[in-house]
Design a protein around this motif. Structure first.
Motif, PDB file in Angstrom:
ATOM      1  N   ARG A 172      39.005  32.831  44.162  1.00  0.00           N
ATOM      2  CA  ARG A 172      39.643  32.039  45.190  1.00  0.00           C
ATOM      3  C   ARG A 172      41.024  32.617  45.537  1.00  0.00           C
ATOM      4  O   ARG A 172      41.368  32.794  46.707  1.00  0.00           O
ATOM      5  CB  ARG A 172      39.783  30.599  44.690  1.00  0.00           C
ATOM      6  CG  ARG A 172      40.323  29.631  45.723  1.00  0.00           C
ATOM      7  CD  ARG A 172      40.178  28.203  45.241  1.00  0.00           C
ATOM      8  NE  ARG A 172      40.779  27.979  43.942  1.00  0.00           N
ATOM      9  CZ  ARG A 172      42.100  27.886  43.731  1.00  0.00           C
ATOM     10  NH1 ARG A 172      42.940  27.970  44.722  1.00  0.00           N
ATOM     11  NH2 ARG A 172      42.566  27.690  42.517  1.00  0.00           N
ATOM     12  N   LEU A 173      41.764  32.971  44.481  1.00  0.00           N
ATOM     13  CA  LEU A 173      43.114  33.473  44.716  1.00  0.00           C
ATOM     14  C   LEU A 173      43.076  34.819  45.425  1.00  0.00           C
ATOM     15  O   LEU A 173      43.875  35.092  46.316  1.00  0.00           O
ATOM     16  CB  LEU A 173      43.855  33.589  43.389  1.00  0.00           C
ATOM     17  CG  LEU A 173      44.228  32.229  42.806  1.00  0.00           C
ATOM     18  CD1 LEU A 173      44.640  32.372  41.371  1.00  0.00           C
ATOM     19  CD2 LEU A 173      45.362  31.608  43.621  1.00  0.00           C
ATOM     20  N   ILE A 174      42.166  35.644  45.003  1.00  0.00           N
ATOM     21  CA  ILE A 174      42.037  36.949  45.662  1.00  0.00           C
ATOM     22  C   ILE A 174      41.712  36.731  47.132  1.00  0.00           C
ATOM     23  O   ILE A 174      42.276  37.373  48.028  1.00  0.00           O
ATOM     24  CB  ILE A 174      40.934  37.782  44.973  1.00  0.00           C
ATOM     25  CG1 ILE A 174      41.383  38.231  43.592  1.00  0.00           C
ATOM     26  CG2 ILE A 174      40.554  38.996  45.837  1.00  0.00           C
ATOM     27  CD1 ILE A 174      42.465  39.255  43.594  1.00  0.00           C
ATOM     28  N   ALA A 175      40.801  35.764  47.369  1.00  0.00           N
ATOM     29  CA  ALA A 175      40.432  35.470  48.750  1.00  0.00           C
ATOM     30  C   ALA A 175      41.639  34.967  49.529  1.00  0.00           C
ATOM     31  O   ALA A 175      41.784  35.208  50.720  1.00  0.00           O
ATOM     32  CB  ALA A 175      39.318  34.419  48.775  1.00  0.00           C
ATOM     33  N   GLU A 176      42.553  34.299  48.820  1.00  0.00           N
ATOM     34  CA  GLU A 176      43.749  33.806  49.500  1.00  0.00           C
ATOM     35  C   GLU A 176      44.776  34.911  49.716  1.00  0.00           C
ATOM     36  O   GLU A 176      45.847  34.691  50.256  1.00  0.00           O
ATOM     37  CB  GLU A 176      44.389  32.686  48.671  1.00  0.00           C
ATOM     38  CG  GLU A 176      43.686  31.348  48.867  1.00  0.00           C
ATOM     39  CD  GLU A 176      44.148  30.334  47.833  1.00  0.00           C
ATOM     40  OE1 GLU A 176      45.155  30.582  47.156  1.00  0.00           O
ATOM     41  OE2 GLU A 176      43.492  29.293  47.706  1.00  0.00           O
ATOM     42  N   GLY A 177      44.477  36.077  49.198  1.00  0.00           N
ATOM     43  CA  GLY A 177      45.361  37.207  49.457  1.00  0.00           C
ATOM     44  C   GLY A 177      46.465  37.380  48.422  1.00  0.00           C
ATOM     45  O   GLY A 177      47.448  38.055  48.647  1.00  0.00           O
ATOM     46  N   LYS A 178      46.289  36.727  47.285  1.00  0.00           N
ATOM     47  CA  LYS A 178      47.292  36.937  46.242  1.00  0.00           C
ATOM     48  C   LYS A 178      47.093  38.310  45.615  1.00  0.00           C
ATOM     49  O   LYS A 178      46.016  38.889  45.706  1.00  0.00           O
ATOM     50  CB  LYS A 178      47.131  35.866  45.161  1.00  0.00           C
ATOM     51  CG  LYS A 178      47.344  34.459  45.665  1.00  0.00           C
ATOM     52  CD  LYS A 178      48.805  34.144  45.760  1.00  0.00           C
ATOM     53  CE  LYS A 178      49.022  32.650  45.932  1.00  0.00           C
ATOM     54  NZ  LYS A 178      49.007  32.246  47.327  1.00  0.00           N
ATOM     55  N   SER A 179      48.168  38.789  44.955  1.00  0.00           N
ATOM     56  CA  SER A 179      48.034  40.075  44.284  1.00  0.00           C
ATOM     57  C   SER A 179      47.116  39.909  43.078  1.00  0.00           C
ATOM     58  O   SER A 179      46.967  38.820  42.536  1.00  0.00           O
ATOM     59  CB  SER A 179      49.390  40.567  43.800  1.00  0.00           C
ATOM     60  OG  SER A 179      49.711  39.986  42.577  1.00  0.00           O
ATOM     61  N   GLU A 180      46.512  40.998  42.689  1.00  0.00           N
ATOM     62  CA  GLU A 180      45.542  40.914  41.614  1.00  0.00           C
ATOM     63  C   GLU A 180      46.198  40.401  40.352  1.00  0.00           C
ATOM     64  O   GLU A 180      45.645  39.612  39.610  1.00  0.00           O
ATOM     65  CB  GLU A 180      44.972  42.310  41.344  1.00  0.00           C
ATOM     66  CG  GLU A 180      43.566  42.256  40.796  1.00  0.00           C
ATOM     67  CD  GLU A 180      43.338  43.382  39.815  1.00  0.00           C
ATOM     68  OE1 GLU A 180      43.083  44.480  40.245  1.00  0.00           O
ATOM     69  OE2 GLU A 180      43.402  43.095  38.592  1.00  0.00           O
ATOM     70  N   ARG A 181      47.407  40.835  40.134  1.00  0.00           N
ATOM     71  CA  ARG A 181      48.090  40.484  38.909  1.00  0.00           C
ATOM     72  C   ARG A 181      48.296  38.973  38.812  1.00  0.00           C
ATOM     73  O   ARG A 181      48.007  38.337  37.812  1.00  0.00           O
ATOM     74  CB  ARG A 181      49.442  41.196  38.904  1.00  0.00           C
ATOM     75  CG  ARG A 181      50.130  41.116  37.596  1.00  0.00           C
ATOM     76  CD  ARG A 181      51.501  41.674  37.668  1.00  0.00           C
ATOM     77  NE  ARG A 181      52.122  41.328  36.392  1.00  0.00           N
ATOM     78  CZ  ARG A 181      52.586  42.216  35.570  1.00  0.00           C
ATOM     79  NH1 ARG A 181      52.527  43.469  35.845  1.00  0.00           N
ATOM     80  NH2 ARG A 181      53.135  41.820  34.430  1.00  0.00           N
ATOM     81  N   ILE A 182      48.770  38.407  39.915  1.00  0.00           N
ATOM     82  CA  ILE A 182      49.015  36.968  39.922  1.00  0.00           C
ATOM     83  C   ILE A 182      47.702  36.228  39.785  1.00  0.00           C
ATOM     84  O   ILE A 182      47.577  35.270  38.992  1.00  0.00           O
ATOM     85  CB  ILE A 182      49.746  36.575  41.225  1.00  0.00           C
ATOM     86  CG1 ILE A 182      51.187  37.053  41.120  1.00  0.00           C
ATOM     87  CG2 ILE A 182      49.680  35.093  41.459  1.00  0.00           C
ATOM     88  CD1 ILE A 182      52.012  36.706  42.310  1.00  0.00           C
ATOM     89  N   ALA A 183      46.704  36.685  40.526  1.00  0.00           N
ATOM     90  CA  ALA A 183      45.417  36.019  40.475  1.00  0.00           C
ATOM     91  C   ALA A 183      44.877  36.033  39.056  1.00  0.00           C
ATOM     92  O   ALA A 183      44.406  35.017  38.529  1.00  0.00           O
ATOM     93  CB  ALA A 183      44.435  36.716  41.417  1.00  0.00           C
TER      94      ALA A 183
END
Lengths: 368, 409, 210
Positions: free
Chosen positions: B375-386
């Motif tokens: 979900r986070l990746i889909a939201e465009g967050k950085s991989e690290r944060i996700a």
């Protein structure tokens, strides 16, 4: 008109035939020029790449990694960058002299590649005076450096040019004396002839074939040190001395002119290494007394077939690169000399030693 | 040339050193391609735990570069108790750090009294525009997820007041919940077993009459005192606890009279999987050492006794936990001990689920919650944060799962 | 006219032009550079006349050493950085001497070799030259080298400090060096021009003193 020039060329050149000599005079000329230019623009890049990499690894770095596989195209990328840069000429500079200097420094380097033999038959010219020619032409590039140093109208450039002039005059003497000693031993000035002489030189009293580096190890050392100084390579880089003189005679140069000076240095490394290979390390022979594959025919060193020829070229280039490696190694290991140490070393150590070497070898040549 | 006894040796040594280094691995870290090898608490960026921020403005004032911008407004909070005083509270509207001004001195992190500012090892927030380096609290909060957890307390260290408070709070909540559940289950069972008393048939709290005037639950009292509550509060709470217990006891009696084997069954189940959290200690003994110390300090005898009792319980609990852990570490579990623990559990009328929550320890070694991550990746967050958020989500879920299991038991 | 003649003519024109520029150039450094070009052109003439060894000797001795020493000496002593106008007062005398020399020399050469065509000349090989120098003409050759050695030692004697002179003197001499008139003139000329442009006209600073 052409036949006369051709006649001229024939008298000027060649006891042993170059592979690049064709029936058509113009074709031969084109092939030889292409050969020299190709050598001049490709081999120095390989040497420069090796310098980048070896120096980096000795300093725990990686060196270039981005341009090309393992960064091998870094110098090509640098060249493209230099071409794009603005060509700045300082207002106070002497424009014509400033612009001509890199050319005067660069062209002699190109000309020397004409006589350097890379393999059996792989050379542009086999001059009767090949060795003398190489040394005489190389002495001209000092002019370019002095011109650049003076015309920049910059005190750092001027001091750099001065140092370069003093250094090159001082080290040319031992360099030539060491080379003359080899000529005495080989009884020829032709570079191809010197290689040939090494293939038949036996240690006095035995039938062990050795290269000239063994009887003339002192001469080799003198030639090597003098060559490094001639090229202003560290630890003899006082003319550039970036911690004192900004960048010496190159301080005001930008873009393609700067690249020409740099190419002169890298080309010079290759030329000096090639001369050392030819004079002392047996040219395209793999080991003393071991003929190349296919070279045991009647023609000896010169009739090798394409396999032997290729192997010969590879061996010569390998030896050149090994010497370049040593130069880089010394550059990494040693700090820069002081100007007076440099001069003292030339005049008090190298010149007498080279004269002594010449005397000993000449006497030995007559006795044995 | 060399003036030493062995000329040239130094030169050769130099060559030797350099050639040796030629064959060593370069120290270069190929950063954009490889992750740099950073220390876990690298000071990369300042993250904000905005829930903790009380808008005290200390950080903003101490900042040598004046790069922290804080805006807030006041809200009136209705009194907590009937007849109390309404209070005002600062609500954070904006918290921004201009990282183009920040010099990473860390004074704001040091000075924050409420642990709202943290160092995060995140460092890849370069921008092509200086203006974009001004980060608002949403972004700062995101970085909070990359902050490594604080180091574990030392063995035997006293838990900080916040933690014990939070535990007590949660305990209360869970207790209430458990009560509700118990009631619900009782309500569900009631019609099955017997048509009970009045009205709708479900037994209510009110159904059980507790007669008590002044008795207090000593255990609760001791615990609260040990936690540093005032005597008055402790007494009232203890009284309430007594009433609760009594009610429970009576209900249990009722139920057992109705023929419930559930209690025992529950006990067995608990015994089957003893958890560190479920260690219970029978109170009653006191820790002589603590008692003597407190008396020596001039405390009243009653206070000293209570605190000493608490100390004893703490010690005993630690001992039992350690034992259990060693027992469960061996595959051939000592049944007797497990039974023991079960017996202890069973004997104690009051299960303390709150401690369970606090003590649930989830061993997360890199597992991530794939759903959150995607979900986070889909939201465009950085991989690290996700990744870090997904990790946190996984830990949360796992905890919940364990708690649920514990609740079942 | 054959191709050979054409090449010779080109080289000769280059050499002559460079020689003219050497004497007419107002900048000392430029003059030295043109001298180097002249010497290189002479090497080219030798080459066209099939004297390869001589051509290379010309290059290594005159271009690589003498011209470089000239430039080096200029840079050490006068260092005329930038544009500097120099002119001798003896133009007429110099013209007379060199003109006479030119006439005499070309007369002699034409008288001796006037009938020989350049295309027919064949220079001796390196082997013949070596045998000639070290067998037939060894005494003059050694005498010449003695002469050079004497010149060398003489130069060292002149440049050497007397044994009584101390280091202090060298400091003094360095100051003298800086106060050499020509350097000063060059150094003053530039700043004067600069200040004149930059300062307000009313200021009677350096300009009034000069």
């Amino acid at each position: 008109m052409t036949d006369l020039v051709l006649e001229q060329a024939v008298t000027f050149a060649a006891q042993s035939a170059s592979l690049l000599t064709f029936d058509s005079f113009l074709l031969s000329v084109a092939a030889k020029i292409a050969f020299a230019l190709g050598l001049f623009f490709v081999v120095p890049l390989v040497g420069g790449y090796m310098e980048h990499k070896v120096m980096a690894r000795m300093q725990h770095r990686r060196g270039p990694v981005e341009a090309g596989p393992f960064g091998s195209l870094q110098l090509v990328a640098d060249g493209i960058k230099f071409i794009q840069k603005e060509d700045i000429i300082p207002r106070a500079a002497d424009k014509w002299v400033f612009a001509a200097a890199p050319g005067v420094a660069l062209v002699p380097g190109m000309l020397i590649f004409l006589v350097i033999p890379l393999g059996p038959g792989v050379f542009a010219l086999d001059l009767e005076l090949g060795l003398f020619y190489a040394l005489a032409i190389s002495s001209i590039s000092v002019l370019g450096i002095l011109m650049g140093g003076w015309a920049s109208a910059n005190k750092f450039s001027l001091i750099g040019g001065l140092r370069a002039g003093g250094q090159l005059i001082a080290y040319e003497l031992p360099l030539i004396l060491a080379a003359i000693t080899v000529a005495v031993q080989a009884q020829t000035l032709s570079l191809v002839g010197i290689v040939e002489a090494q293939s038949t030189f036996m240690l006095p009293g035995t039938d062990i074939n050795v290269w000239f580096v063994f009887p003339q190890i002192i001469g080799f050392g003198i030639f090597f040190i003098a060559a490094m100084a001639e090229l202003s390579r560290p630890p003899f880089d006082m003319p550039i001395a970036d911690s004192e003189l900004v960048f010496g005679y190159m301080t005001e140069y930008t873009g393609i002119k700067f690249a020409m000076f740099l190419l002169t240095e890298y080309g010079g490394m290759i030329i000096m290494s090639a001369l050392m290979v030819v004079l002392y390390l047996g040219g395209w022979q793999l080991l003393p007394g071991v003929p190349l594959p296919g070279c045991d025919g009647a023609g000896g060193l010169f009739d090798c077939g394409w396999l032997g020829t290729l192997a010969g070229v590879g061996i010569t280039l390998g030896k050149i690169m090994a010497l370049v490696f040593v130069m880089v190694w010394l550059r990494v290991a040693y700090p820069r000399l002081r100007e007076d140490q440099l001069q003292r070393m030339a005049w008090i150590v190298l010149v007498p030693l080279a004269l002594l070497n010449l005397a000993v070898v000449t006497v030995a040549k007559v006795v044995f | 040339m060399a003036t030493t006894s062995a000329p040239g040796v130094g030169l050769l040594k130099g060559l030797g050193v350099t050639i040796k280094h030629l064959f060593k691995q370069p120290a270069t870290q190929m950063y954009p391609k490889q992750r740099p090898d950073l220390a876990p608490r690298t000071r990369g960026v300042i993250a904000l735990m905005d829930e903790n921020c009380t808008v005290c403005m200390l950080c903003s004032r101490e900042c040598p570069d004046w790069c922290i911008y804080i805006e807030s407004h006041k809200e009136t909070v209705p009194p907590a108790k009937e007849g109390g005083r309404a209070r005002t509270r600062n609500v954070l509207d904006r918290f921004a750090i201009d990282f183009s001004l920040c010099m990473y001195c860390g004074i704001c992190v040091e000075v924050c009294p409420f642990d709202a500012l943290w160092w995060s090892p995140e460092f890849e927030y370069a921008e092509y525009d200086m203006g974009k380096l001004l980060h608002e609290k949403e972004k700062l909060r995101e970085w909070m997820d990359t902050v490594p957890a604080p180091p574990m307390l030392e063995e035997g260290a006293v838990a900080p007041a916040e933690v014990t408070d939070a535990i007590a709070k949660k305990e209360k909540e869970l207790e209430a919940e458990a009560e509700k559940q118990r009631e619900a289950s009782a309500a569900a069972e009631a019609p099955k077993s017997k048509a009970v008393e009045s009205g709708g048939g479900a037994p209510k709290k009110a159904d059980v009459e507790v007669k008590g005037a002044g008795e207090i639950d000593q255990e609760t009292f001791d615990k609260l005192i040990a936690e540093g509550k005032s005597e008055r509060i402790a007494r009232s709470k203890a009284k309430a606890a007594w009433v609760r217990k009594e009610k429970e006891r009576l209900r249990a009696e009722q139920e057992s009279a109705e023929g419930g084997a559930e209690g025992e069954g529950a006990g067995e189940e608990a015994a089957a999987k003893p958890k560190a959290a479920q260690v219970e200690v029978e109170a009653g003994q006191i820790d002589q050492e603590t008692y003597d110390k407190l008396i020596g300090e001039g405390k009243s005898e009653r206070m000293a006794r209570a605190k000493a009792k608490a100390a004893y319980v703490r010690k005993e609990r630690a001992r039992l936990t350690a034992e259990q852990e060693t027992a469960s570490a061996e595959p051939a579990t000592d049944d007797a001990q497990a039974d023991d623990a079960g017996a202890v559990e069973g004997a104690d009328a009051e299960p303390a689920p709150a401690q369970k929550v606090a003590d649930v320890h989830v061993e997360g070694t890199g597992e991530i919650d794939q759903e959150t991550f995607d979900r986070l990746i889909a939201e465009g967050k950085s991989e690290r944060i996700a990744r870090s958020k997904a990790k946190a989500a996984w830990v949360r879920k796992e905890k919940q799962r364990i708690i649920d299991e514990g609740g079942d038991a | 006219m054959t191709g050979h003649d054409a090449v010779f003519l080109l080289v000769a024109l280059f050499t002559g032009g460079a020689a003219l520029l050497t004497v007419t150039s107002k900048n000392l450094f430029h003059a030295a550079l043109f001298l180097a070009a002249t010497l290189a052109g002479i090497a080219g003439v030798f080459l066209v006349l099939r004297a390869d060894f001589l051509a290379l000797v010309q290059l290594v001795v005159y271009v690589g050493a003498v011209a470089v020493l000239f430039l080096f000496g200029l840079m050490v002593t006068r260092a005329p950085i930038g544009r500097e106008a120099l002119d001798g007062q003896n133009r007429g005398l110099a013209l007379a001497v060199s003109g006479t020399l030119f006439v005499v020399l070309s007369g002699l050469i034409i008288q001796s070799f006037g009938g020989v065509r350049a295309a027919e000349v064949t220079g001796p090989g390196i082997r013949e030259i070596g045998i000639a120098i070290f067998a037939h003409w060894v005494l003059p050759f050694e005498l010449l080298s003695m002469l050079l050695l004497a010149a060398l030692i003489g130069a060292i004697l002149l440049a050497r400090r007397e044994s009584g002179e101390s280091g202090e003197e060298s400091v003094e001499r360095r100051i003298d060096f800086g106060d050499e008139p020509s350097t000063e003139a060059g150094a003053q000329a530039l700043p004067a021009a600069d200040t004149a442009g930059e300062l307000p006209a009313g200021e009677p600073v350096a300009g009034g003193e000069r």
